[in-house]
Design a protein around this motif. Structure first.
Motif, PDB file in Angstrom:
ATOM      1  N   GLY A  37      48.620  33.772  44.223  1.00  0.00           N
ATOM      2  CA  GLY A  37      48.340  33.258  45.558  1.00  0.00           C
ATOM      3  C   GLY A  37      47.563  31.968  45.459  1.00  0.00           C
ATOM      4  N   PHE A  38      48.032  30.920  46.137  1.00  0.00           N
ATOM      5  CA  PHE A  38      47.326  29.642  46.097  1.00  0.00           C
ATOM      6  C   PHE A  38      47.060  29.101  47.493  1.00  0.00           C
ATOM      7  N   GLY A  39      46.962  29.991  48.468  1.00  0.00           N
ATOM      8  CA  GLY A  39      46.695  29.574  49.840  1.00  0.00           C
ATOM      9  C   GLY A  39      45.390  28.827  49.983  1.00  0.00           C
ATOM     10  N   ARG A  40      44.362  29.254  49.260  1.00  0.00           N
ATOM     11  CA  ARG A  40      43.052  28.613  49.332  1.00  0.00           C
ATOM     12  C   ARG A  40      43.109  27.194  48.762  1.00  0.00           C
ATOM     13  N   LEU A  41      43.958  26.966  47.756  1.00  0.00           N
ATOM     14  CA  LEU A  41      44.059  25.655  47.132  1.00  0.00           C
ATOM     15  C   LEU A  41      44.775  24.643  48.024  1.00  0.00           C
ATOM     16  N   VAL A  42      45.735  25.107  48.835  1.00  0.00           N
ATOM     17  CA  VAL A  42      46.529  24.173  49.637  1.00  0.00           C
ATOM     18  C   VAL A  42      46.040  24.033  51.074  1.00  0.00           C
ATOM     19  N   SER A  43      45.113  24.878  51.507  1.00  0.00           N
ATOM     20  CA  SER A  43      44.620  24.722  52.874  1.00  0.00           C
ATOM     21  C   SER A  43      43.790  23.441  52.956  1.00  0.00           C
ATOM     22  N   GLU A  44      43.834  22.794  54.097  1.00  0.00           N
ATOM     23  CA  GLU A  44      43.154  21.520  54.371  1.00  0.00           C
ATOM     24  C   GLU A  44      43.663  20.375  53.500  1.00  0.00           C
ATOM     25  N   LYS A  45      44.878  20.453  53.026  1.00  0.00           N
ATOM     26  CA  LYS A  45      45.495  19.369  52.261  1.00  0.00           C
ATOM     27  C   LYS A  45      46.665  18.810  53.059  1.00  0.00           C
ATOM     28  N   THR A  46      47.028  17.575  52.742  1.00  0.00           N
ATOM     29  CA  THR A  46      48.180  16.971  53.388  1.00  0.00           C
ATOM     30  C   THR A  46      49.442  17.630  52.843  1.00  0.00           C
ATOM     31  N   PRO A  47      50.552  17.567  53.569  1.00  0.00           N
ATOM     32  CA  PRO A  47      51.797  18.180  53.076  1.00  0.00           C
ATOM     33  C   PRO A  47      52.212  17.675  51.689  1.00  0.00           C
ATOM     34  N   GLU A  48      51.961  16.406  51.397  1.00  0.00           N
ATOM     35  CA  GLU A  48      52.310  15.852  50.086  1.00  0.00           C
ATOM     36  C   GLU A  48      51.449  16.482  48.982  1.00  0.00           C
ATOM     37  N   GLU A  49      50.136  16.622  49.241  1.00  0.00           N
ATOM     38  CA  GLU A  49      49.250  17.258  48.262  1.00  0.00           C
ATOM     39  C   GLU A  49      49.602  18.734  48.081  1.00  0.00           C
ATOM     40  N   GLN A  50      49.954  19.405  49.196  1.00  0.00           N
ATOM     41  CA  GLN A  50      50.358  20.810  49.125  1.00  0.00           C
ATOM     42  C   GLN A  50      51.591  20.968  48.239  1.00  0.00           C
ATOM     43  N   ARG A  51      52.545  20.074  48.402  1.00  0.00           N
ATOM     44  CA  ARG A  51      53.780  20.129  47.614  1.00  0.00           C
ATOM     45  C   ARG A  51      53.486  19.927  46.127  1.00  0.00           C
ATOM     46  N   LYS A  52      52.614  18.964  45.798  1.00  0.00           N
ATOM     47  CA  LYS A  52      52.277  18.695  44.399  1.00  0.00           C
ATOM     48  C   LYS A  52      51.578  19.894  43.754  1.00  0.00           C
ATOM     49  N   ILE A  53      50.632  20.502  44.471  1.00  0.00           N
ATOM     50  CA  ILE A  53      49.904  21.659  43.936  1.00  0.00           C
ATOM     51  C   ILE A  53      50.859  22.832  43.727  1.00  0.00           C
ATOM     52  N   SER A  54      51.701  23.110  44.736  1.00  0.00           N
ATOM     53  CA  SER A  54      52.617  24.250  44.608  1.00  0.00           C
ATOM     54  C   SER A  54      53.640  24.021  43.498  1.00  0.00           C
ATOM     55  N   GLU A  55      54.113  22.795  43.317  1.00  0.00           N
ATOM     56  CA  GLU A  55      55.052  22.500  42.231  1.00  0.00           C
ATOM     57  C   GLU A  55      54.401  22.684  40.868  1.00  0.00           C
ATOM     58  N   ALA A  56      53.145  22.246  40.718  1.00  0.00           N
ATOM     59  CA  ALA A  56      52.442  22.398  39.441  1.00  0.00           C
ATOM     60  C   ALA A  56      52.257  23.881  39.111  1.00  0.00           C
TER      61      ALA A  56
END
Length: 183
Positions: A37-56
């Motif tokens: 689960g990486f919901g905490r890592l992607v919350s309050e991020k821009t869609p581009e940052e969310q995409r980069k984190i989830s891809e990594a």
């Protein structure tokens, strides 16, 4: 290797201890589910940052399991967690067959001993249906992941599902397979 050990050593020992009449009555591991689960890592991020984190995270999970993970999306919006419906909040992989045994062997032989402050698996990690659930705090304890290249450290939840009827049968199965379970 682990599959051979199961067939040659574990099945005869389990048949002798529990008095099974057939090989098929002996408990076995059916599947392994790896969840992150990486919901905490992607919350309050821009869609581009969310995409980069989830891809990594998806790439690291794919390297660990040798299978492409699926992305899990939020089922509903929760304002206190800053999550919107349909937002990617995790990933999971289900392993079966040879890949499952290869992953379990790497987990028991390499990843668990390499993880920080690991003293063994608690017996309470096995539920009454005989399934083992354990958490790993850092994915870098797996040999496939190079710590220098990691951008985001994340934890994993690993569930090993057995077809054992009782908890004591699965506990004995895990001990005979070489899982480091505390006494």
């Amino acid at each position: 290797m682990l599959l051979e050990k199961y067939k040659k050593e574990v099945i005869p020992e389990m048949m002798k201890k529990f008095g099974y009449k057939s090989l098929l009555a002996c408990p076995k591991i059916e599947k392994v589910i790896i969840n992150c689960g990486f919901g905490r890592l992607v919350s309050e991020k821009t869609p581009e940052e969310q995409r980069k984190i989830s891809e990594a995270i998806l790439n690291d999970l794919a390297q660990i399991t040798a299978q492409r993970p699926i992305l899990t999306l939020a089922k509903k919006s929760i304002s206190s967690f800053k999550i919107r419906k349909g937002q990617p909040i995790g990933s999971k992989v289900t392993l079966r067959g040879k890949m499952m045994y290869d992953f379990l062997e790497r987990l028991v032989q390499i990843a668990l001993p390499r993880s920080r402050d690991f003293l063994g698996i608690e017996q309470g990690a096995i539920d009454k249906e005989g399934n083992l659930t354990l958490g790993i705090r850092e994915q870098i304890s797996f040999p496939e992941i190079s710590p220098e290249k990691v951008k985001q450290i994340f934890g994993l939840e690993i569930t090993v599902v057995t077809n054992a009827k009782r908890r004591d049968e699965s506990l004995e199965l895990f001990k005979l397979l070489g899982f480091p379970i505390k006494e």
